[in-house]
Design an enzyme around this catalytic site. Structure first.
Site, PDB file in Angstrom:
ATOM      1  N   ARG A  66       5.096  -0.724 -10.777  1.00 29.33           N
ATOM      2  CA  ARG A  66       4.070   0.188 -10.308  1.00 29.33           C
ATOM      3  C   ARG A  66       3.663  -0.065  -8.849  1.00 29.33           C
ATOM      4  O   ARG A  66       3.615   0.855  -8.040  1.00 29.33           O
ATOM      5  CB  ARG A  66       2.802   0.078 -11.185  1.00 29.33           C
ATOM      6  CG  ARG A  66       2.902   0.718 -12.529  1.00 29.33           C
ATOM      7  CD  ARG A  66       2.132  -0.072 -13.569  1.00 29.33           C
ATOM      8  NE  ARG A  66       2.899  -1.280 -13.846  1.00 29.33           N
ATOM      9  CZ  ARG A  66       3.820  -1.359 -14.806  1.00 29.33           C
ATOM     10  NH1 ARG A  66       4.000  -0.356 -15.605  1.00 29.33           N
ATOM     11  NH2 ARG A  66       4.548  -2.449 -14.966  1.00 29.33           N
ATOM     12  N   THR A  67       3.366  -1.316  -8.539  1.00 31.69           N
ATOM     13  CA  THR A  67       2.782  -1.602  -7.224  1.00 31.69           C
ATOM     14  C   THR A  67       3.790  -1.318  -6.100  1.00 31.69           C
ATOM     15  O   THR A  67       3.467  -0.653  -5.117  1.00 31.69           O
ATOM     16  CB  THR A  67       2.307  -3.066  -7.172  1.00 31.69           C
ATOM     17  OG1 THR A  67       1.534  -3.324  -8.339  1.00 31.69           O
ATOM     18  CG2 THR A  67       1.470  -3.344  -5.948  1.00 31.69           C
ATOM     19  N   LYS A  94      18.829 -18.897   0.815  1.00 30.87           N
ATOM     20  CA  LYS A  94      19.561 -19.941   1.554  1.00 30.87           C
ATOM     21  C   LYS A  94      18.611 -20.993   2.099  1.00 30.87           C
ATOM     22  O   LYS A  94      18.967 -21.793   2.961  1.00 30.87           O
ATOM     23  CB  LYS A  94      20.326 -19.317   2.720  1.00 30.87           C
ATOM     24  CG  LYS A  94      21.369 -18.307   2.305  1.00 30.87           C
ATOM     25  CD  LYS A  94      22.055 -17.769   3.555  1.00 30.87           C
ATOM     26  CE  LYS A  94      22.812 -16.490   3.250  1.00 30.87           C
ATOM     27  NZ  LYS A  94      23.182 -15.789   4.500  1.00 30.87           N
ATOM     28  N   ARG A 116       3.771  -9.364  -2.144  1.00 33.69           N
ATOM     29  CA  ARG A 116       3.509  -9.909  -3.485  1.00 33.69           C
ATOM     30  C   ARG A 116       4.211 -11.259  -3.568  1.00 33.69           C
ATOM     31  O   ARG A 116       5.384 -11.390  -3.199  1.00 33.69           O
ATOM     32  CB  ARG A 116       4.027  -8.991  -4.584  1.00 33.69           C
ATOM     33  CG  ARG A 116       3.971  -9.683  -5.940  1.00 33.69           C
ATOM     34  CD  ARG A 116       4.204  -8.773  -7.094  1.00 33.69           C
ATOM     35  NE  ARG A 116       3.063  -7.896  -7.307  1.00 33.69           N
ATOM     36  CZ  ARG A 116       2.904  -7.147  -8.395  1.00 33.69           C
ATOM     37  NH1 ARG A 116       3.813  -7.174  -9.356  1.00 33.69           N
ATOM     38  NH2 ARG A 116       1.852  -6.378  -8.532  1.00 33.69           N
ATOM     39  N   HIS A 146      -5.514  -9.277  -6.837  1.00 35.21           N
ATOM     40  CA  HIS A 146      -4.674  -8.069  -6.785  1.00 35.21           C
ATOM     41  C   HIS A 146      -5.634  -6.938  -6.383  1.00 35.21           C
ATOM     42  O   HIS A 146      -5.985  -6.064  -7.178  1.00 35.21           O
ATOM     43  CB  HIS A 146      -4.052  -7.830  -8.166  1.00 35.21           C
ATOM     44  CG  HIS A 146      -2.921  -6.848  -8.178  1.00 35.21           C
ATOM     45  ND1 HIS A 146      -2.614  -6.025  -7.113  1.00 35.21           N
ATOM     46  CD2 HIS A 146      -2.004  -6.542  -9.148  1.00 35.21           C
ATOM     47  CE1 HIS A 146      -1.572  -5.276  -7.425  1.00 35.21           C
ATOM     48  NE2 HIS A 146      -1.186  -5.579  -8.650  1.00 35.21           N
TER      49      HIS A 146
HETATM   50  N1   CP Z   1      -0.161  -3.512 -12.277  1.00 36.73           N
HETATM   51  C1   CP Z   1       0.875  -4.078 -11.656  1.00 36.73           C
HETATM   52  O1   CP Z   1       0.715  -4.864 -10.725  1.00 36.73           O
HETATM   53  O2   CP Z   1       2.110  -3.683 -12.126  1.00 36.73           O
HETATM   54  P1   CP Z   1       3.489  -4.109 -11.478  1.00 36.73           P
HETATM   55  O3   CP Z   1       3.681  -5.575 -11.733  1.00 36.73           O
HETATM   56  O4   CP Z   1       4.535  -3.260 -12.138  1.00 36.73           O
HETATM   57  O5   CP Z   1       3.433  -3.850  -9.998  1.00 36.73           O
END
Ligand code: CP
Length: 321
Positions: A66-67, A94, A116, A146
């Site tokens: 999603r993100t 590497k 992320r 998040h």
């Molecule tokens: N909600 C969320 O962070 O989903 P993803 O891990 O798919 O990005």
């Protein structure tokens, strides 16, 4: 921790790393800006030229559905050039350090990193070490934060409930390992809800959870009584280093949301989940796909909210929204 680094001297958003230290006014401005973008979804041409000429790199060191995709769509709809780094095939394998990767990407005249990472603090670390013209957005760091997920959740709540004052919100499940819950609690309290309840077995709650401004409960009947919003969380097994539960079936029996437990809440309750959902572990399919569920609306709202955050951080570099 991030107030100083996230904001310009004028109080504008430069990086978006955490909800911590951001005012109610600024969070509301994000929601209002997202509102102006959300209408675009129905347009034939879904693009605005706000970030034309800007280069954004999605740096996902952890998996995402999603993100990553909604950040990519958001950047595309703002007319930015967006590049998804494939970490699995990058020189990270590497032995290149995070900082060296960032310095090399910076040399390609990047304007924004969306990051992320499995390590808490990774996005903050990158923001501390990038050139001043670059914005960093945290797309989830370890167990820490998040914040864009929390803001799309706030947007979805406001869409359905119109205002935050007076709301009772229950967050159910693995609070201990959840960066989403931490960011949601900060945002809900900052936006002025009446109550944030966390419902979980004691093993899945942080030691000083009350210090986060929540009421902690261990029983669904008590915890869900009269709530307006239920947010279900996944068991984050990838962050568990020992057994926190007797079994998944026992967990579902006590803390899984099914139609019987849903009846404890208000009749117009909305059911949310950041995803990915584990059907039959934390939520029954009849609830996840049922009339109270707004789970897929959360995903759709992620585009407008991420457009808002990206355009606002670029404003600190002279882009006008
Ligand atoms: N909600 C969320 O962070 O989903 P993803 O891990 O798919 O990005």
């Amino acid at each position: 921790m991030s107030r100083h680094i996230q904001l310009t001297e004028q109080g504008r958003l430069k990086h978006f790393l955490s909800i911590e230290g951001l005012s109610r006014e600024l969070l509301t401005e994000i929601l209002d800006t997202a509102e102006s973008f959300s209408g675009m979804a129905g347009h034939q041409i879904k693009k605005v030229p706000l970030l034309r000429g800007k280069t954004i790199i999605n740096l996902f060191f952890e998996n995402s559905t999603r993100t990553r995709t909604t950040f990519e769509l958001a950047a595309t709809r703002l007319s930015a050039d967006v590049l998804n780094m494939n970490i699995a095939t990058s020189a990270t394998s590497k032995g290149e350090s995070l900082l060296d990767t960032i310095r090399n990407l910076e040399a390609m005249h990047v304007d924004m990193f969306v990051v992320r990472h499995a390590l808490s603090g990774a996005a903050h670390f990158i923001a501390q070490h990038t050139a001043p013209h670059i914005s960093v957005i945290n797309a989830g760091d370890g167990q820490h934060a998040h914040p864009t997920q929390a803001m799309l959740d706030m947007f979805t709540i406001r869409q359905h409930k119109k205002q935050f004052a007076g709301l009772k919100v229950a967050i159910v499940g693995d609070i201990l390992h959840s960066r989403v819950a931490r960011s949601q609690i900060l945002a809900l309290n900052s936006l002025g809800v009446d109550q944030v309840r966390v419902i979980a077995p004691k093993t899945l709650l942080p030691a000083h959870v009350k210090d986060m401004g929540v009421i902690d409960l261990h029983d669904m009947a008590e915890g869900l009584a009269d709530v307006d919003v239920i947010i279900m969380l996944r068991l984050q097994k990838e962050r568990m280093n020992s057994a926190f539960l007797p079994s998944e079936s026992e967990y579902f029996r006590c803390f899984g949301l099914n139609e019987a437990k849903l009846k404890y809440a208000k009749s117009d309750v909305i059911v949310m989940h950041p995803g990915p959902i584990n059907r039959g572990v934390e939520i029954a399919s009849s609830v996840a796909d049922g009339p109270h569920s707004v789970i897929l609306q959360q995903v759709s709202n992620g585009i407008a909210v991420r457009m808002a955050i990206m355009s606002m951080t670029m404003q600190s570099h002279g882009v006008s929204a």
